[in-house]
Enzyme design. Structure first.
Site, short mmCIF file in Angstrom:
data_model
loop_
_atom_site.label_atom_id
_atom_site.label_comp_id
_atom_site.label_asym_id
_atom_site.label_seq_id
_atom_site.Cartn_x
_atom_site.Cartn_y
_atom_site.Cartn_z
N ASP A 57 0.83 -1.19 0.00
CA ASP A 57 0.00 0.00 0.00
C ASP A 57 0.88 1.26 0.00
OD1 ASP A 57 -2.25 -1.58 0.16
OD2 ASP A 57 -2.49 -1.35 2.33
N ARG A 58 0.33 2.35 -0.50
CA ARG A 58 1.09 3.60 -0.56
C ARG A 58 1.66 3.98 0.81
NH1 ARG A 58 -1.92 8.76 -2.87
NH2 ARG A 58 -3.41 8.12 -1.24
#
Length: 210
Positions: A57-58
């Site tokens: 995930d970012r």
């Protein structure tokens, strides 16, 4: 590619790269011009044939594996599909977890699209996560996580289902305030696998940044 654009390199050989992804950077581009920047697009400026084997995930940092050839991508993807890649994450949570460790076996489904949010659903996809408290103090808020399946937001949603979302999580802990570091406290700290081309055990680690 400027040196400042490149994530730290943890391992490289003729078949694969392992890098240390920073928090706040997408693994791959999103929709729209404001989401074009990503780890893979930065790396492909120097090596166009690189491909992601998995994603983070970012807001998650840490160990990320990339393939350098189509043959490598097929071989490494097969190891992931067979669950022969072992990953370890570290996290700080907003509240002490219930106990010293265990296995979260809660099926997850997407509950909303924008932003994407996942939650427990008996008709969702099977998801399993092993966890244990760091140290012996039951009030500790640092835990180690081993995902046994690889679903979107699995670790984040599983911890939220226990009532102890990850500190700084902008989706699952948005009502519990920001972390002092201004980021989500989830880090992919280790990855190990049997190298599909050399047969040797490959282990890569990244120190916890918070």
């Amino acid at each position: 590619m400027r040196a400042s654009d490149a994530p730290p390199l943890l391992h490289q050989d003729p078949w694969l790269l392992v890098v240390d992804k920073p928090a706040g950077l997408l693994s791959q581009p999103g929709l729209g011009p404001e989401l074009r920047d990503s780890l893979i697009t930065r790396l492909q400026r120097q090596e166009p044939g690189l491909a992601l084997v998995h994603r983070l995930d970012r807001d998650t940092s840490g160990v990320l594996l990339l393939a350098r050839t189509p043959e490598s991508l097929r071989a490494l993807s097969a190891l992931f599909a067979a669950r022969r890649v072992h990953k370890l994450y570290g996290a700080d949570v907003c509240a002490p977890p219930p106990g010293l460790g265990g296995c979260i076996d809660v099926p997850l489904a997407r509950l909303q699209r924008h932003p994407p949010r996942y939650g427990a659903d008996p008709d969702g996809r099977a998801c399993r996560t092993r966890w244990r408290l760091s140290g012996r103090d039951a009030s500790s808020r640092r835990i180690w996580l081993q995902p046994l399946t690889g679903r979107s937001h699995q670790l984040r949603a599983h911890l939220a289902s226990l009532g102890c979302p990850i500190l700084g999580d902008p989706i699952y802990a948005a009502d519990q305030g920001r972390s002092a570091t201004g980021r989500m406290h989830l880090h992919a700290t280790a990855l190990s696998l049997r190298h599909p081309f050399t047969g040797e055990r490959l282990r890569c680690r990244s120190a916890m940044p918070f």
